[in-house]
Design a protein around this motif. Structure first.
Motif, PDB file in Angstrom:
ATOM      1  N   MET A   1       0.855  -1.201   0.000  1.00 54.65           N
ATOM      2  CA  MET A   1       0.000   0.000   0.000  1.00 54.65           C
ATOM      3  C   MET A   1       0.876   1.231   0.000  1.00 54.65           C
ATOM      4  N   GLY A   2       0.630   2.154  -0.888  1.00 54.05           N
ATOM      5  CA  GLY A   2       1.463   3.331  -1.034  1.00 54.05           C
ATOM      6  C   GLY A   2       1.184   4.380   0.016  1.00 54.05           C
ATOM      7  N   THR A   3       2.023   5.395  -0.012  1.00 54.53           N
ATOM      8  CA  THR A   3       1.920   6.424   1.010  1.00 54.53           C
ATOM      9  C   THR A   3       0.733   7.352   0.795  1.00 54.53           C
ATOM     10  N   THR A   4       0.048   7.239  -0.335  1.00 48.71           N
ATOM     11  CA  THR A   4      -1.117   8.078  -0.567  1.00 48.71           C
ATOM     12  C   THR A   4      -2.401   7.250  -0.554  1.00 48.71           C
ATOM     13  N   ALA A   5      -2.411   6.164   0.199  1.00 44.95           N
ATOM     14  CA  ALA A   5      -3.572   5.275   0.217  1.00 44.95           C
ATOM     15  C   ALA A   5      -4.849   5.997   0.610  1.00 44.95           C
ATOM     16  N   ALA A   6      -4.770   6.892   1.589  1.00 46.73           N
ATOM     17  CA  ALA A   6      -5.971   7.606   2.030  1.00 46.73           C
ATOM     18  C   ALA A   6      -6.535   8.504   0.952  1.00 46.73           C
ATOM     19  N   ALA A   7      -5.689   8.954   0.028  1.00 49.22           N
ATOM     20  CA  ALA A   7      -6.143   9.855  -1.033  1.00 49.22           C
ATOM     21  C   ALA A   7      -7.062   9.157  -2.026  1.00 49.22           C
ATOM     22  N   ALA A   8      -7.088   7.829  -2.027  1.00 42.83           N
ATOM     23  CA  ALA A   8      -7.931   7.100  -2.977  1.00 42.83           C
ATOM     24  C   ALA A   8      -9.411   7.375  -2.764  1.00 42.83           C
ATOM     25  N   GLY A   9      -9.784   7.843  -1.583  1.00 43.47           N
ATOM     26  CA  GLY A   9     -11.182   8.159  -1.304  1.00 43.47           C
ATOM     27  C   GLY A   9     -11.580   9.565  -1.696  1.00 43.47           C
ATOM     28  N   GLY A  10     -10.677  10.311  -2.306  1.00 48.64           N
ATOM     29  CA  GLY A  10     -10.971  11.690  -2.683  1.00 48.64           C
ATOM     30  C   GLY A  10     -10.700  12.651  -1.538  1.00 48.64           C
ATOM     31  N   ASP A  11     -10.874  13.935  -1.828  1.00 50.47           N
ATOM     32  CA  ASP A  11     -10.622  14.934  -0.797  1.00 50.47           C
ATOM     33  C   ASP A  11     -11.800  15.896  -0.680  1.00 50.47           C
ATOM     34  N   PHE A  12     -11.702  16.787   0.297  1.00 49.89           N
ATOM     35  CA  PHE A  12     -12.795  17.728   0.591  1.00 49.89           C
ATOM     36  C   PHE A  12     -12.191  19.024   1.112  1.00 49.89           C
ATOM     37  N   PRO A  13     -12.721  20.186   0.669  1.00 50.24           N
ATOM     38  CA  PRO A  13     -12.208  21.477   1.158  1.00 50.24           C
ATOM     39  C   PRO A  13     -12.852  21.863   2.489  1.00 50.24           C
ATOM     40  N   LEU A  14     -12.307  21.401   3.571  1.00 49.29           N
ATOM     41  CA  LEU A  14     -12.865  21.651   4.893  1.00 49.29           C
ATOM     42  C   LEU A  14     -12.816  23.145   5.201  1.00 49.29           C
ATOM     43  N   GLY A  15     -13.973  23.720   5.455  1.00 47.54           N
ATOM     44  CA  GLY A  15     -14.041  25.147   5.702  1.00 47.54           C
ATOM     45  C   GLY A  15     -13.766  25.978   4.468  1.00 47.54           C
ATOM     46  N   GLY A  16     -13.647  25.321   3.317  1.00 46.86           N
ATOM     47  CA  GLY A  16     -13.399  26.017   2.070  1.00 46.86           C
ATOM     48  C   GLY A  16     -11.934  26.189   1.730  1.00 46.86           C
ATOM     49  N   ASP A  17     -11.039  25.999   2.728  1.00 54.52           N
ATOM     50  CA  ASP A  17      -9.625  26.286   2.467  1.00 54.52           C
ATOM     51  C   ASP A  17      -8.659  25.243   3.016  1.00 54.52           C
ATOM     52  N   LEU A  18      -9.149  24.240   3.709  1.00 52.90           N
ATOM     53  CA  LEU A  18      -8.286  23.173   4.224  1.00 52.90           C
ATOM     54  C   LEU A  18      -8.651  21.888   3.491  1.00 52.90           C
ATOM     55  N   ARG A  19      -7.872  21.534   2.484  1.00 55.37           N
ATOM     56  CA  ARG A  19      -8.200  20.359   1.677  1.00 55.37           C
ATOM     57  C   ARG A  19      -7.653  19.118   2.370  1.00 55.37           C
ATOM     58  N   VAL A  20      -8.560  18.229   2.766  1.00 54.06           N
ATOM     59  CA  VAL A  20      -8.172  17.016   3.473  1.00 54.06           C
ATOM     60  C   VAL A  20      -8.657  15.794   2.704  1.00 54.06           C
ATOM     61  N   ASN A  21      -7.930  14.692   2.839  1.00 49.15           N
ATOM     62  CA  ASN A  21      -8.418  13.420   2.319  1.00 49.15           C
ATOM     63  C   ASN A  21      -9.630  12.998   3.130  1.00 49.15           C
ATOM     64  N   ARG A  22     -10.642  12.483   2.431  1.00 46.04           N
ATOM     65  CA  ARG A  22     -11.924  12.226   3.093  1.00 46.04           C
ATOM     66  C   ARG A  22     -11.827  11.129   4.155  1.00 46.04           C
ATOM     67  N   LEU A  23     -10.933  10.189   3.999  1.00 49.64           N
ATOM     68  CA  LEU A  23     -10.754   9.138   5.003  1.00 49.64           C
ATOM     69  C   LEU A  23      -9.736   9.633   6.027  1.00 49.64           C
ATOM     70  N   GLY A  24     -10.206   9.918   7.225  1.00 47.80           N
ATOM     71  CA  GLY A  24      -9.349  10.459   8.273  1.00 47.80           C
ATOM     72  C   GLY A  24      -9.100   9.463   9.381  1.00 47.80           C
TER      73      GLY A  24
END
Length: 293
Positions: A1-24
């Motif tokens: 499993m690669g180091t960007t495994a969590a990114a496979a679920g897509g991301d979201f702009p939390l508060g409009g300006d904090l882009r996080v991977n959706r799987l936290g």
């Protein structure tokens, strides 16, 4: 499993300006009834989570028992913090001993709780602070405007970047939004406890993150894993991965935060980010329940 495994679920702009991977990642199980036997084990899990691409960690100052305290584990494991790491915390419940809150902080006590979180996490500003409302019972039934306004004042001073609310109904969410912008809602929600559709719909309309707590069951509401085995077998996945993938498929604003003190379970949970459920899978998982879509 690669180091960007969590990114496979897509991301979201939390508060409009904090882009996080959706799987936290939720830190509660590192310190309260979880599977991390020692502080060293908790530190190892946190570091591995970040290696796997997790950049949204949920914690609270009251997540602690004995020698295990989530804030201190996070600081030891991850400070100096990566630039893209978002740490969310919660204030409100007051504990005088034991695992159940003895009450709720009034507006005059919230500043001290926020300042304590800043000190313990070693940060100049908190990325996201939730007002956690009530105990473990159903949401609703009380006004939250005055307490939320106290947090909004701290946001205005620069101590908090974004505000959220937790364990609220639609009335309370609307009340909070009349005071200050709400970046996230954290409510009890999972595949077999999906009765919070009205709040989720409001979050979708307004672009607010919806962060399900107990995404794999808890708080007296457990997942019936037997109902997930068929879908899991087709995807060569675990039932826990199916439950997390269902949350990701339910809405583009859902940000699951499964927690664990086990490196093996962490790898399993993050692996759910890459699981894509089909329309047939979702129909089977609904079991005829219109709340499970």
């Amino acid at each position: 499993m690669g180091t960007t495994a969590a990114a496979a679920g897509g991301d979201f702009p939390l508060g409009g300006d904090l882009r996080v991977n959706r799987l936290g990642f939720g830190a509660m199980r590192l310190a309260l009834g979880g599977s991390a036997p020692t502080p060293e084990a908790g530190v190892a899990v946190l570091r591995r989570a970040v290696e796997l691409g997790v950049n949204h960690i949920d914690t609270a100052g009251f997540y602690g028992f004995g020698d295990l305290h989530a804030h201190e584990l996070i600081r030891e494991a991850l400070s100096p913090y990566p630039d893209d790491l978002v740490i969310a915390t919660k204030v409100g419940p007051l504990f005088t001993g034991g695992l159940s809150p003895a009450g709720q902080a009034g507006p005059d006590r919230l500043r001290a709780l926020v300042e304590d979180d800043l000190r313990r996490l070693g940060r100049d500003r908190l990325d996201l602070v939730y007002l956690r409302v009530g105990g473990m019972g159903p949401a609703g039934g009380e006004s939250i405007g005055e307490r939320f306004a106290a947090l909004a004042e701290l946001r205005g001073e620069g101590l908090i970047r974004h505000l959220g609310v937790s364990n609220v109904d639609t009335v309370q969410l609307a009340e909070a939004r009349s005071v200050a912008p709400v970046a996230a809602v954290q409510n009890h929600f999972h595949i077999h406890h999906a009765g919070d559709s009205a709040v989720l719909a409001a979050c979708e309309r307004e672009g607010i993150a919806y962060v399900p707590y107990f995404p794999l069951g808890g708080g007296g509401q457990r997942i019936d894993h037997a109902r997930l085995t068929g879908v899991a077998a087709r995807h060569r996945a675990t039932t826990a991965q199916v439950a997390l993938a269902w949350l990701l498929a339910t809405s583009p604003v859902t940000l699951p935060i499964p927690g664990t003190g086990s490196l093996g379970h962490l790898t399993e949970n993050v692996g759910a980010a890459g699981l894509r459920l089909t329309a047939d899978d979702l129909a089977e998982l609904s079991g005829g329940d219109p709340r499970v879509t």
